[in-house]
Design a protein around this motif. Structure first.
Motif, PDB file in Angstrom:
ATOM      1  N   LYS A  66       0.818  -1.215   0.000  1.00  0.00           N
ATOM      2  CA  LYS A  66       0.000   0.000   0.000  1.00  0.00           C
ATOM      3  C   LYS A  66       0.852   1.265   0.000  1.00  0.00           C
ATOM      4  CE  LYS A  66      -4.003   0.560   1.926  1.00  0.00           C
ATOM      5  NZ  LYS A  66      -5.153   0.562   2.848  1.00  0.00           N
ATOM      6  N   ASP A  67       2.165   1.078  -0.116  1.00  0.00           N
ATOM      7  CA  ASP A  67       3.100   2.207  -0.096  1.00  0.00           C
ATOM      8  C   ASP A  67       2.918   3.034   1.177  1.00  0.00           C
ATOM      9  OD1 ASP A  67       5.065   3.971  -0.871  1.00  0.00           O
ATOM     10  OD2 ASP A  67       3.677   5.244  -2.018  1.00  0.00           O
ATOM     11  N   ILE A  68       2.916   2.335   2.297  1.00  0.00           N
ATOM     12  CA  ILE A  68       2.770   3.033   3.574  1.00  0.00           C
ATOM     13  C   ILE A  68       4.069   2.920   4.356  1.00  0.00           C
ATOM     14  CG2 ILE A  68       1.652   2.855   5.849  1.00  0.00           C
ATOM     15  CD1 ILE A  68      -0.921   2.286   4.126  1.00  0.00           C
ATOM     16  N   GLU A  69       4.496   4.062   4.889  1.00  0.00           N
ATOM     17  CA  GLU A  69       5.728   4.064   5.660  1.00  0.00           C
ATOM     18  C   GLU A  69       5.375   3.866   7.136  1.00  0.00           C
ATOM     19  OE1 GLU A  69       9.548   6.970   6.486  1.00  0.00           O
ATOM     20  OE2 GLU A  69       7.859   7.705   5.283  1.00  0.00           O
ATOM     21  N   VAL A  70       6.016   2.888   7.761  1.00  0.00           N
ATOM     22  CA  VAL A  70       5.787   2.676   9.194  1.00  0.00           C
ATOM     23  C   VAL A  70       6.960   3.311   9.941  1.00  0.00           C
ATOM     24  CG1 VAL A  70       5.438   0.972  11.020  1.00  0.00           C
ATOM     25  CG2 VAL A  70       4.541   0.530   8.727  1.00  0.00           C
ATOM     26  N   VAL A  71       6.657   4.370  10.701  1.00  0.00           N
ATOM     27  CA  VAL A  71       7.712   5.118  11.396  1.00  0.00           C
ATOM     28  C   VAL A  71       7.671   4.788  12.884  1.00  0.00           C
ATOM     29  CG1 VAL A  71       8.676   7.407  11.810  1.00  0.00           C
ATOM     30  CG2 VAL A  71       7.288   6.976   9.760  1.00  0.00           C
ATOM     31  N   ASN A  89      -3.931  -3.419  11.231  1.00  0.00           N
ATOM     32  CA  ASN A  89      -5.205  -2.736  11.191  1.00  0.00           C
ATOM     33  C   ASN A  89      -5.022  -1.268  10.761  1.00  0.00           C
ATOM     34  OD1 ASN A  89      -8.053  -3.283  12.011  1.00  0.00           O
ATOM     35  ND2 ASN A  89      -7.692  -1.417  13.183  1.00  0.00           N
ATOM     36  N   ALA A  90      -3.996  -0.621  11.328  1.00  0.00           N
ATOM     37  CA  ALA A  90      -3.716   0.781  10.983  1.00  0.00           C
ATOM     38  C   ALA A  90      -3.373   0.902   9.496  1.00  0.00           C
ATOM     39  CB  ALA A  90      -2.567   1.305  11.842  1.00  0.00           C
ATOM     40  N   ILE A  91      -2.612  -0.059   8.998  1.00  0.00           N
ATOM     41  CA  ILE A  91      -2.251  -0.032   7.571  1.00  0.00           C
ATOM     42  C   ILE A  91      -3.498  -0.223   6.711  1.00  0.00           C
ATOM     43  CG2 ILE A  91      -0.969  -1.234   5.751  1.00  0.00           C
ATOM     44  CD1 ILE A  91       1.116  -1.966   7.935  1.00  0.00           C
ATOM     45  N   LYS A  92      -4.339  -1.154   7.164  1.00  0.00           N
ATOM     46  CA  LYS A  92      -5.540  -1.475   6.405  1.00  0.00           C
ATOM     47  C   LYS A  92      -6.456  -0.261   6.243  1.00  0.00           C
ATOM     48  CE  LYS A  92      -8.523  -4.592   8.122  1.00  0.00           C
ATOM     49  NZ  LYS A  92      -8.572  -5.967   8.637  1.00  0.00           N
ATOM     50  N   TYR A  93      -6.590   0.535   7.307  1.00  0.00           N
ATOM     51  CA  TYR A  93      -7.497   1.668   7.251  1.00  0.00           C
ATOM     52  C   TYR A  93      -6.812   2.968   6.814  1.00  0.00           C
ATOM     53  CZ  TYR A  93     -10.997  -1.341   9.323  1.00  0.00           C
ATOM     54  OH  TYR A  93     -11.893  -2.360   9.536  1.00  0.00           O
ATOM     55  N   SER A  94      -5.548   2.849   6.387  1.00  0.00           N
ATOM     56  CA  SER A  94      -4.825   4.039   5.931  1.00  0.00           C
ATOM     57  C   SER A  94      -5.090   4.279   4.448  1.00  0.00           C
ATOM     58  CB  SER A  94      -3.321   3.836   6.096  1.00  0.00           C
ATOM     59  OG  SER A  94      -2.942   4.023   7.419  1.00  0.00           O
ATOM     60  N   TYR A  95      -4.951   5.557   4.034  1.00  0.00           N
ATOM     61  CA  TYR A  95      -4.966   5.848   2.600  1.00  0.00           C
ATOM     62  C   TYR A  95      -3.619   5.441   2.034  1.00  0.00           C
ATOM     63  CZ  TYR A  95      -9.033   8.663   3.758  1.00  0.00           C
ATOM     64  OH  TYR A  95     -10.251   9.064   4.213  1.00  0.00           O
ATOM     65  N   PRO A  96      -3.592   4.965   0.787  1.00  0.00           N
ATOM     66  CA  PRO A  96      -2.314   4.589   0.188  1.00  0.00           C
ATOM     67  C   PRO A  96      -1.320   5.757   0.240  1.00  0.00           C
ATOM     68  CG  PRO A  96      -4.115   3.847  -1.189  1.00  0.00           C
ATOM     69  CD  PRO A  96      -4.723   4.703  -0.114  1.00  0.00           C
ATOM     70  N   ILE A 115       4.259   1.610  30.472  1.00  0.00           N
ATOM     71  CA  ILE A 115       4.712   1.838  29.108  1.00  0.00           C
ATOM     72  C   ILE A 115       3.489   2.089  28.227  1.00  0.00           C
ATOM     73  CG2 ILE A 115       5.892   0.805  27.127  1.00  0.00           C
ATOM     74  CD1 ILE A 115       7.802   1.173  29.398  1.00  0.00           C
ATOM     75  N   GLU A 116       3.597   3.093  27.368  1.00  0.00           N
ATOM     76  CA  GLU A 116       2.491   3.406  26.466  1.00  0.00           C
ATOM     77  C   GLU A 116       2.960   3.317  25.020  1.00  0.00           C
ATOM     78  OE1 GLU A 116      -0.312   6.648  28.560  1.00  0.00           O
ATOM     79  OE2 GLU A 116       0.232   7.057  26.470  1.00  0.00           O
ATOM     80  N   ILE A 117       2.298   2.484  24.247  1.00  0.00           N
ATOM     81  CA  ILE A 117       2.634   2.357  22.834  1.00  0.00           C
ATOM     82  C   ILE A 117       1.452   2.919  22.043  1.00  0.00           C
ATOM     83  CG2 ILE A 117       3.259   0.768  20.964  1.00  0.00           C
ATOM     84  CD1 ILE A 117       3.773  -1.321  23.300  1.00  0.00           C
ATOM     85  N   SER A 118       1.708   3.954  21.244  1.00  0.00           N
ATOM     86  CA  SER A 118       0.603   4.472  20.434  1.00  0.00           C
ATOM     87  C   SER A 118       0.848   4.157  18.967  1.00  0.00           C
ATOM     88  CB  SER A 118       0.442   5.978  20.640  1.00  0.00           C
ATOM     89  OG  SER A 118       1.602   6.632  20.192  1.00  0.00           O
ATOM     90  N   VAL A 119      -0.206   3.713  18.304  1.00  0.00           N
ATOM     91  CA  VAL A 119      -0.137   3.380  16.881  1.00  0.00           C
ATOM     92  C   VAL A 119      -1.147   4.279  16.165  1.00  0.00           C
ATOM     93  CG1 VAL A 119      -0.450   1.559  15.167  1.00  0.00           C
ATOM     94  CG2 VAL A 119       0.476   0.988  17.416  1.00  0.00           C
ATOM     95  N   SER A 120      -0.638   5.221  15.354  1.00  0.00           N
ATOM     96  CA  SER A 120      -1.542   6.182  14.716  1.00  0.00           C
ATOM     97  C   SER A 120      -1.490   6.081  13.206  1.00  0.00           C
ATOM     98  CB  SER A 120      -1.141   7.612  15.084  1.00  0.00           C
ATOM     99  OG  SER A 120      -0.922   7.723  16.460  1.00  0.00           O
ATOM    100  N   SER A 141       0.574   6.810   2.697  1.00  0.00           N
ATOM    101  CA  SER A 141       0.575   7.643   3.899  1.00  0.00           C
ATOM    102  C   SER A 141       1.501   7.018   4.941  1.00  0.00           C
ATOM    103  CB  SER A 141      -0.840   7.823   4.436  1.00  0.00           C
ATOM    104  OG  SER A 141      -1.393   6.572   4.790  1.00  0.00           O
ATOM    105  N   LYS A 142       1.348   7.456   6.175  1.00  0.00           N
ATOM    106  CA  LYS A 142       2.264   7.031   7.234  1.00  0.00           C
ATOM    107  C   LYS A 142       1.515   6.402   8.397  1.00  0.00           C
ATOM    108  CE  LYS A 142       6.147  10.175   7.143  1.00  0.00           C
ATOM    109  NZ  LYS A 142       6.676  11.399   7.703  1.00  0.00           N
ATOM    110  N   VAL A 143       2.142   5.387   9.001  1.00  0.00           N
ATOM    111  CA  VAL A 143       1.653   4.870  10.272  1.00  0.00           C
ATOM    112  C   VAL A 143       2.767   5.141  11.283  1.00  0.00           C
ATOM    113  CG1 VAL A 143       1.128   2.771  11.584  1.00  0.00           C
ATOM    114  CG2 VAL A 143       0.096   3.118   9.330  1.00  0.00           C
ATOM    115  N   THR A 144       2.411   5.800  12.387  1.00  0.00           N
ATOM    116  CA  THR A 144       3.425   6.201  13.366  1.00  0.00           C
ATOM    117  C   THR A 144       3.274   5.409  14.650  1.00  0.00           C
ATOM    118  OG1 THR A 144       3.029   8.400  12.469  1.00  0.00           O
ATOM    119  CG2 THR A 144       4.491   8.251  14.365  1.00  0.00           C
ATOM    120  N   ILE A 145       4.379   4.818  15.089  1.00  0.00           N
ATOM    121  CA  ILE A 145       4.347   4.069  16.345  1.00  0.00           C
ATOM    122  C   ILE A 145       5.303   4.737  17.322  1.00  0.00           C
ATOM    123  CG2 ILE A 145       4.660   1.806  17.434  1.00  0.00           C
ATOM    124  CD1 ILE A 145       4.479   0.627  14.556  1.00  0.00           C
TER     125      ILE A 145
END
Lengths: 370, 138
Positions: free
Chosen positions: A239-244, A271-278, A293-298, A280-284
């Protein structure tokens, strides 16, 4: 499992030798294994070692009382059928004994027929009790294995279909036109989806929280995230998504089961990748708060409406606004939630339609070594 | 000159068997099939096979495991490589699909999951056969 296929075992506890002798005689003609005890102490010892099917207990004995013997045998094995032997004068105590769990009582003096009849009825009762227990166990086992059985039965035909599609694909290579080839590919993809769905179901039903706890060890969150991101990479690349990923330093370790935590992260990132627009970015991002510890996936994808939001983590959820025609089954989030809860953690979700969604996983931190 | 290798499949699902036999046939292997554990064991004892493809979940349970156990006790069959083809998905396979898994039922074995891609199937079969050849040559 106890069964009564062997010769039924009868224990008689009475301080009167004549009673023990005559009872043994009466049963000698039948197919019984009879043992006797002259007092409560020996009786209890035999109840344990001889494990009788039925025990006759005289209520009036010197030493340990008949009622106590009765109670202790019931504690030892409640499936041993107990019958109290009593004189006319102690009918009241016989009633008391029945309240304490005796199956029946035998008033002295008794005839051989009465004794035989009560023995037979008692043994019948014992047999029914053992059968009931066996049936209940079988039922529990069936329920526990139900998911596995169903999943296997569902998977077998799909496996056979997929395997033959592989063969067709191989044998027809070069002979199919574009649209035929397309159709075959779609058939393979759809059977894959079905298999994945069955596997997910099986996981939801089989995440055993106590088992997860058995393999807890200290883990570094950045390592878990690195593995999880690696596993979702093929999907992200498609999906050409960058996971940062980024994390605060230093960071305490957490305690948990590596495999299941990675699985939980994979589900959420996927799930985040699935609902992302092609493209784009997913930030962890991982940070440590006073709580842990808090892990956020946006993602910056389609988002979830206010009405749908409360349902996302409640069970089996999938959004109506899934991008394109990607296979979506909301089981992944349910699995993740159960895994995180097994680690005494929480998952929260926040979202704005059109802007994106953020999942926050909180896990308790281990004390940092200074 | 290489001799044609003889393979035996033990699996109770005829349709699935058809789907792997066709792949192995096309690759010039000589393939026999047994559709239940009993005739499978018989075939193993009488036939002279180079490799066994074994299903785990057959009949009322994991009867394939029984076959593997019996093979391990048999001094001749113990040497035979076994490719276990199974529908049971262990957690490890769930997370790391395609990762190597050695069930170690017998000396030389490996596990693939149903359904299995033709290329992967042929690769596993030839690797297992080569491993045994190399052992013999020693």
């Amino acid at each position: 499992m106890k069964t009564m296929e062997q010769i039924p075992k009868v224990l008689i506890i009475d301080d009167e030798e004549v009673v023990l002798d005559s009872c043994t005689q009466i049963l000698a003609a039948g197919n019984y294994n009879v043992t006797t005890a002259p007092n409560g102490e020996t009786g209890l010892d035999l109840a344990e070692k001889f494990s009788p099917d039925i025990a006759f207990i005289d209520l009036k004995m010197p030493g340990i009382s008949g009622t106590e013997v009765l109670e202790r045998i019931n504690e030892l094995d409640p499936t041993i059928v107990t019958v109290v032997i009593t004189g006319y004068a102690t009918i009241n105590s016989a009633v008391e004994a029945m309240k304490l769990g005796a199956y029946d009582f035998l008033p002295k003096p008794f005839t051989p027929d009465e004794f035989r009849l009560i023995t037979r009825r008692g043994l019948e009762r014992r047999k029914l009790m053992l059968e009931t227990i066996a049936l209940r166990k079988e039922k529990e086992m069936l329920r526990d294995n139900f998911a596995a059985i169903v999943a296997h039965e569902l998977k077998a035909p799909v496996n056979a279909i997929k395997q033959n599609l592989y063969v067709l694909d191989m044998e027809l290579a070069g002979t199919l036109n574009e649209s035929q080839k397309n159709r075959l590919d779609r058939m393979m993809a759809r059977t894959d989806d079905l298999l994945k769905l069955i596997h997910s179901w099986l996981r939801v039903l089989s995440v055993d929280i106590d088992k997860v706890r058995e393999t807890f060890k200290s883990l570094a969150v950045p390592d878990l995230i690195a593995t999880a991101t690696e596993l979702v990479e093929p999907h992200a690349v498609r999906k050409d998504i960058e996971v940062v990923t980024s994390f605060q330093e230093p960071l305490s370790q957490i305690e948990g089961d590596e495999m299941s935590l990675i699985e939980a992260l994979v589900n959420i990132i996927d799930n985040a990748i699935k609902y992302s627009y092609p493209s784009s970015k997913v930030t962890i991002h991982t940070k440590e708060t006073g709580e842990g510890i808090e892990i956020s996936v946006s993602d910056t994808g389609v988002g979830i409406s206010k009405e749908e939001l409360p349902r996302v983590l409640g069970g089996f959820y999938w959004s109506e606004s899934t991008q394109a025609d990607e296979p979506s089954h909301g089981l992944g989030l349910t699995i993740s939630q159960r895994i995180i809860e097994a680690h005494d953690g929480k998952i929260a979700v926040d979202s704005e339609p059109g802007k994106g969604t953020t999942f926050v996983i909180s896990l308790p931190a281990l004390k940092r070594l200074e | 000159m290489t001799q044609q290798k003889r393979l035996l499949i033990i699996d109770d699902d005829p349709d699935f068997v058809e789907g792997i036999k066709a792949i192995l046939d096309a690759a010039q292997y000589n393939v026999d099939v047994a559709y239940n554990p009993k005739s499978g064991l018989q075939a193993l004892q009488t036939g002279n096979y180079d490799l066994l493809l074994l299903d785990i979940m057959m009949g009322r349970g994991a009867e394939g495991v029984m076959i593997a156990r019996k093979m391990r006790k048999d001094p001749k069959l113990r040497e035979m490589p076994v490719l276990i083809i199974t529908g049971i998905r262990e957690q490890i396979a769930f997370l790391f699909p395609g990762g190597p898994m050695h069930p170690r039922f017998v000396e030389v074995d490996e596990l693939v999951e149903k359904p299995v891609e033709p290329r992967l199937l042929l690769e596993k079969v030839s690797t297992l056969l080569a491993t045994v050849e190399a052992k013999k040559a020693k």
